[in-house]
Motif scaffolding. Sequence first.
Motif, PDB file in Angstrom:
ATOM      1  N   GLN A   1       0.808  -1.220   0.000  1.00 23.98           N
ATOM      2  CA  GLN A   1       0.000   0.000   0.000  1.00 23.98           C
ATOM      3  C   GLN A   1       0.840   1.269   0.000  1.00 23.98           C
ATOM      4  N   ARG A   2       2.055   1.193   0.504  1.00 25.10           N
ATOM      5  CA  ARG A   2       2.888   2.399   0.475  1.00 25.10           C
ATOM      6  C   ARG A   2       4.037   2.302  -0.527  1.00 25.10           C
ATOM      7  N   TRP A   3       4.017   1.259  -1.355  1.00 25.01           N
ATOM      8  CA  TRP A   3       5.008   1.141  -2.429  1.00 25.01           C
ATOM      9  C   TRP A   3       4.717   2.193  -3.488  1.00 25.01           C
ATOM     10  N   VAL A   4       5.743   2.902  -3.929  1.00 23.61           N
ATOM     11  CA  VAL A   4       5.583   4.015  -4.862  1.00 23.61           C
ATOM     12  C   VAL A   4       5.942   3.614  -6.285  1.00 23.61           C
ATOM     13  N   GLY A   5       7.059   2.888  -6.451  1.00 23.76           N
ATOM     14  CA  GLY A   5       7.479   2.503  -7.789  1.00 23.76           C
ATOM     15  C   GLY A   5       8.946   2.134  -7.825  1.00 23.76           C
ATOM     16  N   PRO A   6       9.445   1.718  -9.012  1.00 26.80           N
ATOM     17  CA  PRO A   6      10.843   1.315  -9.139  1.00 26.80           C
ATOM     18  C   PRO A   6      11.750   2.467  -9.560  1.00 26.80           C
ATOM     19  N   VAL A   7      13.010   2.375  -9.188  1.00 29.82           N
ATOM     20  CA  VAL A   7      14.032   3.288  -9.697  1.00 29.82           C
ATOM     21  C   VAL A   7      14.310   2.914 -11.150  1.00 29.82           C
ATOM     22  N   GLU A  66      15.593   8.818 -10.570  1.00 28.48           N
ATOM     23  CA  GLU A  66      14.312   8.959 -11.259  1.00 28.48           C
ATOM     24  C   GLU A  66      13.518   7.686 -11.021  1.00 28.48           C
ATOM     25  N   ILE A  67      12.238   7.836 -10.758  1.00 30.84           N
ATOM     26  CA  ILE A  67      11.392   6.671 -10.538  1.00 30.84           C
ATOM     27  C   ILE A  67      10.211   6.698 -11.495  1.00 30.84           C
ATOM     28  N   MET A  68       9.582   5.547 -11.676  1.00 33.43           N
ATOM     29  CA  MET A  68       8.324   5.459 -12.407  1.00 33.43           C
ATOM     30  C   MET A  68       7.231   5.298 -11.354  1.00 33.43           C
ATOM     31  N   PRO A  69       6.515   6.381 -11.036  1.00 29.81           N
ATOM     32  CA  PRO A  69       5.590   6.339  -9.898  1.00 29.81           C
ATOM     33  C   PRO A  69       4.269   5.648 -10.222  1.00 29.81           C
ATOM     34  N   SER A  70       3.786   4.905  -9.263  1.00 35.28           N
ATOM     35  CA  SER A  70       2.471   4.283  -9.386  1.00 35.28           C
ATOM     36  C   SER A  70       1.396   5.152  -8.754  1.00 35.28           C
TER      37      SER A  70
END
Length: 524
Positions: free
Chosen positions: A438-444, A455-459
């Motif tokens: 639930q608090r995972w944002v995305g990968p580098v 830089e990340i790819m945000p969910s």
Amino acid sequence: MKPLRALSRYSFTALAVLIALAAASLPARAVTVQEEIDLGKKIHAEILKQNQLYPDESAQKEMQQYGQNLAKGVKRTEIPYHFYILKDNDFNAFSIPGGYVYFTDRLWRVLRKDERIGVIGHEITHVDRRHAIDMMLDQQRRQIWLSVLLAAARANNTWGNIAGMAEQMYTLKYSRADEQQADEGAVDLCQKAGYNPAGILLAMYKIKRFEDESGGAPPKIFSDHPPTKERQQYITSLLQSKGIPVPPENVQEQPNPYRIGQVTSVNGNSISFTSSKPLQPGNTVWVMRNGWDFYYEKRTPVPMARAVVKSVGSTVNADVWVISSVQKAQVAKDMEVYDPPMPSPERGIGTLRPISREAGGLGRLMLNARPQRFERFLAYQAVWNNDRTQLVNDSVGYLVITNESSETGYQPITRLKYSYAPMDQNSVLVKLDDPDQQRWVGPVISIGKSSQAIEIMPSRQLSSGKTYEVLYPAWNKDDTYRKRVVGTARLQSTDKKVVLKITSFSSGWSMADIQNGFDVYEVK
């Protein structure tokens, strides 16, 4: 986990700094016990900044128990002793003044109880007899640098400043007399504590085997010590003079019953070999060399490279991947090929099929159902267990779906310890079960090392007022959230790209260790 760093810089540099400290017997400037302890604390703090502790708590407690029991027999009882196992694949142990003794986890795992205790006793004696701080410069330079270093130790100076001065001036090498005294101390401390006094000799047997296997170069634990054979002879004489039984050097042979053939030719990353059993394209076999088992106790065939069959004819043709721990060795003609039992395949929801070796590690997703964007998978293959005795299923990589419409639309990261089993080579994909999803944002997806930004790819949408944490992938159930934290970050920009600025690092991590594919989470 993070790439491994050599520990020798800290053992040698830390001790080199203290060469500048005067010996207690010198009237020019005696070093007090408290000054030694304070400087040791600073060196220790820097070591922990640059290296991770081995996460096995039972092993840490075991080392503490052995060390504290041995330390009861020291001469300078006012020095408090501390014992740590650092996560590192080097074959190493060292100590620093002020009562700090370190093992790498590889050395700890290779040695048995009596051998571990013998080496701990050896390192304690280096501290107890002041071997590092009693190595000095000439009178004038010693007095100058002594004042500078002790002032730095008392002040809030960074260790990097101290190390920078000392590293340019000094090279540490223990004398034969110091090493003999440390070996004598190991025997004496073991006797006093009720441990096997021959433990240091048992350890030396293994050190010599490691040295021979490495082409004559000693491991870092004894890289600046007298020759291993000479030390074995001295310790043997020492034990005999004390009436202590000398343990024989028992070497066992352990054959491997799964031999199927022999390498007939090598062409770059491909081999041809004979096989006594039928094989099919895609089958995995193993090239092995004669060597030592993980504990350096038995002579046995040792896994050297993974081979995946490409074609079958009068000989079998295969691509090979050398196991990282034996990268210096080369696959060669006449090496033997083995086909040991494979574990039952992991149950997953698809596979990652190879495209070509030139595809840069990307494989083709073959899933039972169309994936969702930001779905996360672990890639499993058969790999060797820690002591190289059998094949087991383990995660060799991790990926996040970034484009659900593409067979290669994912962000991958390979587990470095299993680089010989690339994740694109028919890995079984298992959906990641993340309790913190639930608090995972995305990968580098990109790293600016000089700017300390990622830089990340945000969910999801990010907020400039929140703190985020960067984590390495959860390779297995032992990788808890807190253990995986690499550092913290704050939102820097959302203009075209979502960029985070790294604000701090966990112990043992730096910008150089962050990889594409690491996870970013919102802090609770």
